[in-house]
Design an enzyme around this catalytic site. Structure first.
Site, short mmCIF file in Angstrom:
data_model
loop_
_atom_site.label_atom_id
_atom_site.label_comp_id
_atom_site.label_asym_id
_atom_site.label_seq_id
_atom_site.Cartn_x
_atom_site.Cartn_y
_atom_site.Cartn_z
CG ASN A 1 -6.57 -1.59 1.10
OD1 ASN A 1 -6.02 -1.02 0.30
ND2 ASN A 1 -6.27 -1.98 2.33
CB CYS B 1 -0.84 -0.09 1.19
SG CYS B 1 -2.03 -1.55 1.10
CG HIS C 1 -3.70 2.92 2.36
ND1 HIS C 1 -3.77 2.41 1.17
CD2 HIS C 1 -3.45 1.66 3.07
CE1 HIS C 1 -4.14 1.45 1.07
NE2 HIS C 1 -3.95 0.76 2.32
N1 ACO Z 1 -18.01 -10.27 8.74
C1 ACO Z 1 -18.34 -10.57 9.98
N2 ACO Z 1 -17.60 -10.93 10.87
C2 ACO Z 1 -16.32 -10.74 10.70
C3 ACO Z 1 -15.75 -10.53 9.39
C4 ACO Z 1 -16.78 -10.09 8.54
N3 ACO Z 1 -16.47 -9.97 7.13
N4 ACO Z 1 -14.34 -10.49 9.37
C5 ACO Z 1 -14.16 -10.68 10.62
N5 ACO Z 1 -15.37 -11.07 11.46
C6 ACO Z 1 -15.23 -11.08 12.99
C7 ACO Z 1 -13.96 -12.18 13.27
O1 ACO Z 1 -14.16 -13.53 13.09
C8 ACO Z 1 -14.23 -11.88 14.91
O2 ACO Z 1 -14.99 -12.71 15.40
P1 ACO Z 1 -14.92 -13.33 16.91
O3 ACO Z 1 -14.80 -12.00 17.79
O4 ACO Z 1 -15.80 -14.22 17.19
O5 ACO Z 1 -13.42 -14.04 16.59
C9 ACO Z 1 -14.77 -10.47 15.07
O6 ACO Z 1 -15.50 -10.31 13.57
C10 ACO Z 1 -13.45 -9.43 15.23
O7 ACO Z 1 -12.53 -9.51 14.22
P2 ACO Z 1 -11.27 -8.82 14.23
O8 ACO Z 1 -10.40 -9.20 12.95
O9 ACO Z 1 -10.83 -8.39 15.48
O10 ACO Z 1 -12.03 -7.36 13.83
P3 ACO Z 1 -11.46 -5.80 13.64
O11 ACO Z 1 -12.25 -4.90 14.32
O12 ACO Z 1 -9.94 -5.74 13.92
O13 ACO Z 1 -11.75 -5.51 11.97
C11 ACO Z 1 -10.32 -5.59 9.90
C12 ACO Z 1 -11.06 -6.28 10.93
C13 ACO Z 1 -11.36 -4.65 9.25
C14 ACO Z 1 -9.40 -6.37 9.05
C15 ACO Z 1 -9.17 -4.54 10.55
O14 ACO Z 1 -8.45 -5.10 11.42
C16 ACO Z 1 -8.32 -3.66 9.60
O15 ACO Z 1 -8.95 -2.87 8.79
N6 ACO Z 1 -7.07 -3.77 9.67
C17 ACO Z 1 -6.15 -3.05 8.87
C18 ACO Z 1 -6.07 -3.64 7.50
C19 ACO Z 1 -4.88 -2.88 6.90
O16 ACO Z 1 -4.59 -1.71 7.27
N7 ACO Z 1 -4.20 -3.48 6.20
C20 ACO Z 1 -2.69 -2.69 5.54
C21 ACO Z 1 -3.00 -2.41 4.14
S1 ACO Z 1 -3.43 -3.87 3.06
C22 ACO Z 1 -1.99 -4.19 2.01
O17 ACO Z 1 -0.77 -3.89 2.30
C23 ACO Z 1 -2.43 -5.05 0.81
#
Ligand code: ACO
Length: 325
Positions: A282, A112, A252
């Site tokens: 993203n 990214c 980003h």
């Molecule tokens: N729908 C419903 N539930 C979901 C989904 C979904 N799509 N995805 C995950 N869950 C659930 C999980 O299973 C978990 O359930 P549990 O509590 O029963 O175990 C719960 O939701 C919480 O999951 P988390 O992963 O803790 O959720 P979080 O609030 O962290 O959100 C996310 C996840 C959106 C991925 C977030 O962490 C994020 O955006 N992270 C950063 C991503 C990023 O910046 N990437 C870098 C750039 S990408 C690149 O370089 C190509």
């Protein structure tokens, strides 16, 4: 002499994948995706479409807006982690589509942060006169590397390309400060292990889905906020700017909550923060140049505006650039 962006462009595939469409593919909901990420829909390339096509369209727009001829371009840098093919580079394939026959061309693999890496590399080359015009592109078809059985990643990513022509301007304008960093110790927080010399590309690795992106989202989240805020502060300080000087902040587009947290940490007013995550998700290296071009098209960016851009991605990699438009 400074280096400045003289023209921008962007391009998206026509196909749209909405949260409602994803509800039919994995166990998720529009409510979860919207509240956790801010994303409502993302673009998805059709079979047969490929990265360099969108990159070339975005580049043609940027070249036109800069008012130069493709043959005046000395350097083409394409940031992508989703190239057309392993060899040659996507930058070379774009070069052929543009007829930019006098340029050196290569890809940048920095996830990214790739577009800001590109600006940071081209900037000193223009300043010292080695390069007059550089084309810097961020282009990704991430939906090709998304595992549509993994709800934690498949809701996040979309496709698109953005491009910018950089050229020389007088001191005080253009790029005022640029910083890039990386830390390879975080490899397994965000990675795709298949397809290279280590795991190979066999029927077995494909069946295992080794070529798909894997991410420990909540770990990435924490480091992303901290790193983007820290590097942005460094760049502002180097440019002799304060937060109040920022007219437009283009982070980003990874997650609306990351954008909000970084903006809060930097104390940038909400009205100055760009976001198109709802429409596009993203798009990795493409998100900042697409955002910049959307701001140019809508008239949101004006002459003399101070723009801060910051990114974070797989590697980990991160960076920030401050410029005066
Ligand atoms: N729908 C419903 N539930 C979901 C989904 C979904 N799509 N995805 C995950 N869950 C659930 C999980 O299973 C978990 O359930 P549990 O509590 O029963 O175990 C719960 O939701 C919480 O999951 P988390 O992963 O803790 O959720 P979080 O609030 O962290 O959100 C996310 C996840 C959106 C991925 C977030 O962490 C994020 O955006 N992270 C950063 C991503 C990023 O910046 N990437 C870098 C750039 S990408 C690149 O370089 C190509």
């Amino acid at each position: 002499m400074n280096a400045a962006i003289l023209g921008t462009g962007h391009s998206y595939p026509e196909g749209i994948l909405t949260n409602a469409d994803l509800e039919k593919i994995v166990e998720t909901s529009d409510e979860w995706i919207t509240s956790r990420t801010g994303i409502k829909q993302r673009r998805k390339a059709a079979p047969g479409e490929y990265t360099s096509q969108f990159a070339a369209r975005a580049s043609q727009e940027a070249i036109k807006r800069a008012g130069i001829d493709p043959n005046e371009i000395d350097l083409i840098l394409c940031a992508t982690v989703t190239p057309d093919q392993i060899l040659p580079s996507t930058a070379c394939l774009i070069q052929a589509q543009l007829g930019a026959n006098k340029a050196a061309a290569m890809d940048i693999v920095a996830a990214c942060s790739g577009f800001l890496y590109g600006l940071s590399i081209a900037n000193p080359m223009i300043r010292c006169g080695q390069v007059k015009y550089a084309l810097v592109i961020g282009a990704e078809l991430l939906t090709r590397y998304v595992d549509y059985t993994d709800r934690s990643t498949c809701v996040l990513f979309g496709d698109g390309a953005g491009a910018a022509i950089l050229g020389p301007v007088e001191e005080g304008r253009g790029i005022l400060a640029a910083r890039i960093r990386s830390d390879g110790r975080y490899e397994e927080q965000l990675y795709a292990p298949g397809g290279g010399t280590k795991a190979g590309f066999t029927a077995e690795t494909i069946a295992r889905g080794d070529h798909f992106f894997k991410m420990k989202g909540n770990e990435v989240f924490k480091v992303a906020v901290r790193s983007m805020a820290e590097i942005s502060r460094g760049v502002l300080c180097e440019a002799g700017l304060k937060t109040e000087d920022i007219d437009l902040f283009i982070p980003h587009q990874a997650n609306q909550r990351i954008t909000d947290a970084v903006s809060n940490a930097l104390n940038v007013d909400e009205s100055k923060v760009f976001s198109n995550i709802a429409q596009h998700g993203n798009t990795s290296s493409a998100s900042i140049p697409i955002g910049l071009d959307e701001c140019v098209e809508s008239g949101r960016v004006k002459k003399d505006d101070v723009i801060l851009m910051a990114s974070f991605g797989g590697g980990f990699t991160w960076g920030a650039v401050a410029m005066r438009w």
